[in-house]
Design a protein around this motif. Structure first.
Motif, PDB file in Angstrom:
ATOM      1  N   GLN A 342      -0.751   5.866   4.146  1.00 27.52           N
ATOM      2  CA  GLN A 342       0.586   5.066   4.342  1.00 27.52           C
ATOM      3  C   GLN A 342       1.710   6.102   3.498  1.00 27.52           C
ATOM      4  O   GLN A 342       2.927   5.818   4.098  1.00 27.52           O
ATOM      5  CB  GLN A 342       0.295   3.969   3.815  1.00 27.52           C
ATOM      6  CG  GLN A 342      -0.650   2.967   4.467  1.00 27.52           C
ATOM      7  CD  GLN A 342      -1.087   1.849   3.535  1.00 27.52           C
ATOM      8  OE1 GLN A 342      -0.272   1.112   3.178  1.00 27.52           O
ATOM      9  NE2 GLN A 342      -2.414   2.004   3.345  1.00 27.52           N
ATOM     10  N   THR A 343       1.331   6.702   2.436  1.00 24.34           N
ATOM     11  CA  THR A 343       2.485   7.267   1.794  1.00 24.34           C
ATOM     12  C   THR A 343       2.848   8.605   2.706  1.00 24.34           C
ATOM     13  O   THR A 343       3.978   8.948   2.796  1.00 24.34           O
ATOM     14  CB  THR A 343       1.762   8.143   0.645  1.00 24.34           C
ATOM     15  OG1 THR A 343       1.147   6.970  -0.442  1.00 24.34           O
ATOM     16  CG2 THR A 343       2.825   8.811  -0.355  1.00 24.34           C
ATOM     17  N   SER A 346       5.488   7.357   5.130  1.00 26.30           N
ATOM     18  CA  SER A 346       6.820   7.220   4.408  1.00 26.30           C
ATOM     19  C   SER A 346       7.456   8.388   4.374  1.00 26.30           C
ATOM     20  O   SER A 346       8.686   8.575   4.868  1.00 26.30           O
ATOM     21  CB  SER A 346       6.303   6.674   3.169  1.00 26.30           C
ATOM     22  OG  SER A 346       6.259   5.431   3.195  1.00 26.30           O
ATOM     23  N   CYS A 349       8.858   9.624   7.897  1.00 22.40           N
ATOM     24  CA  CYS A 349       9.857   8.870   8.397  1.00 22.40           C
ATOM     25  C   CYS A 349      11.157   9.290   7.580  1.00 22.40           C
ATOM     26  O   CYS A 349      12.419   9.296   8.013  1.00 22.40           O
ATOM     27  CB  CYS A 349       9.873   7.417   8.254  1.00 22.40           C
ATOM     28  SG  CYS A 349       8.428   6.952   9.612  1.00 22.40           S
ATOM     29  N   MET A 350      11.027   9.278   6.252  1.00 25.39           N
ATOM     30  CA  MET A 350      12.195   9.387   5.412  1.00 25.39           C
ATOM     31  C   MET A 350      12.636  10.790   5.361  1.00 25.39           C
ATOM     32  O   MET A 350      13.922  11.019   5.230  1.00 25.39           O
ATOM     33  CB  MET A 350      11.774   8.900   3.806  1.00 25.39           C
ATOM     34  CG  MET A 350      11.628   7.502   3.662  1.00 25.39           C
ATOM     35  SD  MET A 350      12.761   6.163   4.394  1.00 25.39           S
ATOM     36  CE  MET A 350      13.996   6.679   3.410  1.00 25.39           C
ATOM     37  N   ILE A 356       9.377   5.051  13.120  1.00 26.42           N
ATOM     38  CA  ILE A 356       8.088   4.176  12.382  1.00 26.42           C
ATOM     39  C   ILE A 356       6.935   4.526  13.360  1.00 26.42           C
ATOM     40  O   ILE A 356       5.639   4.735  13.068  1.00 26.42           O
ATOM     41  CB  ILE A 356       8.332   2.929  12.028  1.00 26.42           C
ATOM     42  CG1 ILE A 356       9.126   2.908  10.956  1.00 26.42           C
ATOM     43  CG2 ILE A 356       7.004   1.997  11.809  1.00 26.42           C
ATOM     44  CD1 ILE A 356       9.815   1.413  10.481  1.00 26.42           C
ATOM     45  N   VAL A 400       6.085   1.175   6.258  1.00 29.98           N
ATOM     46  CA  VAL A 400       6.870   2.520   5.899  1.00 29.98           C
ATOM     47  C   VAL A 400       8.056   1.776   4.973  1.00 29.98           C
ATOM     48  O   VAL A 400       8.452   2.307   3.740  1.00 29.98           O
ATOM     49  CB  VAL A 400       7.577   3.131   6.981  1.00 29.98           C
ATOM     50  CG1 VAL A 400       8.803   4.134   6.681  1.00 29.98           C
ATOM     51  CG2 VAL A 400       6.666   3.891   7.712  1.00 29.98           C
ATOM     52  N   TYR A 401       8.525   0.445   5.422  1.00 29.78           N
ATOM     53  CA  TYR A 401       9.390  -0.093   4.794  1.00 29.78           C
ATOM     54  C   TYR A 401       9.050  -0.473   3.055  1.00 29.78           C
ATOM     55  O   TYR A 401       9.752  -0.338   2.376  1.00 29.78           O
ATOM     56  CB  TYR A 401       9.866  -1.253   5.339  1.00 29.78           C
ATOM     57  CG  TYR A 401      10.686  -2.430   4.616  1.00 29.78           C
ATOM     58  CD1 TYR A 401      12.143  -2.087   4.314  1.00 29.78           C
ATOM     59  CD2 TYR A 401      10.455  -3.632   4.755  1.00 29.78           C
ATOM     60  CE1 TYR A 401      12.874  -2.985   3.768  1.00 29.78           C
ATOM     61  CE2 TYR A 401      11.254  -4.526   4.190  1.00 29.78           C
ATOM     62  CZ  TYR A 401      12.499  -4.207   3.498  1.00 29.78           C
ATOM     63  OH  TYR A 401      13.441  -5.240   3.147  1.00 29.78           O
ATOM     64  N   PHE A 403       7.140   0.489   1.076  1.00 32.10           N
ATOM     65  CA  PHE A 403       6.458   1.791   0.319  1.00 32.10           C
ATOM     66  C   PHE A 403       5.838   1.457  -0.784  1.00 32.10           C
ATOM     67  O   PHE A 403       6.335   1.053  -1.646  1.00 32.10           O
ATOM     68  CB  PHE A 403       7.377   2.960   0.496  1.00 32.10           C
ATOM     69  CG  PHE A 403       8.468   3.072  -0.343  1.00 32.10           C
ATOM     70  CD1 PHE A 403       9.560   2.444  -0.002  1.00 32.10           C
ATOM     71  CD2 PHE A 403       8.371   3.829  -1.657  1.00 32.10           C
ATOM     72  CE1 PHE A 403      10.636   2.650  -0.880  1.00 32.10           C
ATOM     73  CE2 PHE A 403       9.384   3.909  -2.495  1.00 32.10           C
ATOM     74  CZ  PHE A 403      10.605   3.197  -2.257  1.00 32.10           C
TER      75      PHE A 403
END
Ligand SMILES: [Zn+2]
Length: 424
Positions: A342-343, A346, A349-350, A356, A400-401, A403
């Motif tokens: 999951q990290t 993130s 995307c960032m 996403i 992602v949101y 995080f």
């Protein structure tokens, strides 16, 4: 008539099936389409038996004997993450070196004082197989809690015949006790050991003439991987090792163009490697080769760029040119110590400007493709393995949101629940 016994999961708010085209891979246009079914039901045993809406289920319910119903309470269900690039078998801890690097000591200075990868190589050579397995097992359990259901693990911190074999035996042993689906990769060519520092050809011979035949004979790995970069393996050495691997049934993978542009990516595509990984310094020709390849997946590892404060791989250019992009952790004790996919989504995307949806496809279906498992893993379709997650949210964007938290509520592997978050 005996009806098939299945488990059912109902009230799925959004079922991300990520269902694929004939190549089992999302194309440029549809990497943003997660093939979502709303108000869905999924039936499964070890594999998925039926998928559809609640309304559609009315028509087929008499064909199944549902032994247990799980209520998803409107939440998201998606395929488990396929982490297609890790170095999870090792010994020792390099947090001191990490702290030194934050103080401004360079990686080269640490390596010159006997640290860096040598710390882990020494750790592996002196550790028992039991210690290595115990360490890997706890990382795998943690990865399952973060939603990984399939993981590739490489050897490569042994760099001697005995120590590489010890790592491969450790992968085999941990695969036998962990519910995680594990794919094993032989990576004797991860670096050159101290004793062959001035005799690279001698070490390449050891890898080709002794290690690869032994790995193959004992069925210890599916893939053979080489670190092709400036100061590591040359294109010629890489080709020698991967050709020998192929001769012995080991499929090629490559660490390509991470530290410098050495045109490793072009070689990966030319020889039909299943993936070219890292790609921080991929050339324009390399991007073109990946875009045209039906085989070679561009596996990006943004956690490593983050940890080493390096520029990120050009994910946008790769995707926009039609390359198949996958995401993985690169979990290892030196340059990226996380088992949490999951990290990685993130970071993707960032810092790499992926959407996403693209990050989800890259970490499931495309990860499966990088391991040659796209026909059984990476999407939720009838006949595929029942490896899936129930998220603790009704909106997949939260991965992602929201995080830095664990959005996985349940992890199911092969139709069995192996993680349940304790909800407050
Ligand atoms: Zn790696």
């Amino acid at each position: 008539m005996n009806l098939p016994n299945v488990i059912g999961i109902k009230n799925i708010g959004s079922l991300l099936t990520i269902s694929a085209n004939d190549n089992c891979v999302k194309t440029l246009q549809d990497m943003n389409n997660l093939s979502i079914i709303n108000d869905a039901i999924m039936l499964f045993d070890v594999s998925i038996q039926w998928i559809g809406t609640s309304a559609e289920f009315e028509n087929v319910s008499s064909q199944f004997s549902v032994t247990e119903w799980i209520d998803a309470k409107g939440k998201v269900v998606m395929p488990g993450f396929v982490d297609s690039h890790t170095h999870t078998v090792f010994a020792g801890n390099r947090s001191n070196e990490f702290a030194q690097r934050l103080q401004g000591v360079s990686y080269q200075q640490i390596a010159a004082s006997g640290g860096g990868i040598l710390t882990t190589v020494n750790g592996v050579r002196t550790a028992s197989q039991e210690q290595i397995v115990t360490n890997a097992y706890s990382l795998l359990q943690s990865a399952i809690s973060f939603g990984t259901t399939t993981m590739e693990i490489k050897s490569g911190y042994g760099l001697s015949f005995d120590a590489e074999m010890k790592l491969l035996y450790s992968i085999r042993e941990v695969a036998s006790i962990s519910p995680m689906n594990i794919v094993s990769t032989f990576m004797g060519a991860h670096d050159f050991p101290e004793e062959y520092k001035h005799n690279h050809s001698g070490y390449v011979s050891l890898v080709c003439e002794e290690m690869i035949p032994a790995v193959s004979e004992q069925h210890l790995a599916t893939f053979c991987d080489v670190f092709t970069d400036k100061g590591y393996y040359t294109l010629e050495e890489t080709e020698t090792i991967l050709s020998k691997g192929l001769e012995y049934g080991l499929l090629p993978k490559m660490h390509a163009d991470e530290l410098a542009t050495v045109h490793a990516t072009e070689l990966a595509c030319e020889i039909g490697a299943f993936s070219a990984d890292h790609l921080l310094h991929v050339s324009q020709k390399g991007v073109e080769a990946l875009s045209q390849s039906k085989r070679t997946v561009a596996t990006l590892l943004p956690g490593t760029a983050y940890t080493l404060r390096l520029p990120y791989a050009p994910a946008r250019t790769l995707i926009d040119n039609g390359a198949m992009v996958a995401l993985a952790t690169d979990c290892n004790p030196g340059s990226c110590f996380t088992e949490n996919m999951q990290t990685i989504l993130s970071f993707a995307c960032m810092n790499m400007k992926m959407s996403i949806e693209e990050s989800i496809v890259a970490s499931t279906l495309h990860g499966a493709k990088a391991l040659g498992l796209e026909r059984s893993k990476g999407s939720l379709e009838i006949g595929k393995d029942a490896d899936f997650l129930v998220l603790q949210t009704t909106n997949y964007a939260d991965i992602v949101y929201h995080f830095g938290t664990n959005l996985v509520e349940q992890t199911w592997i092969g139709g069995k629940k192996h993680f349940q978050k304790q909800l407050q």
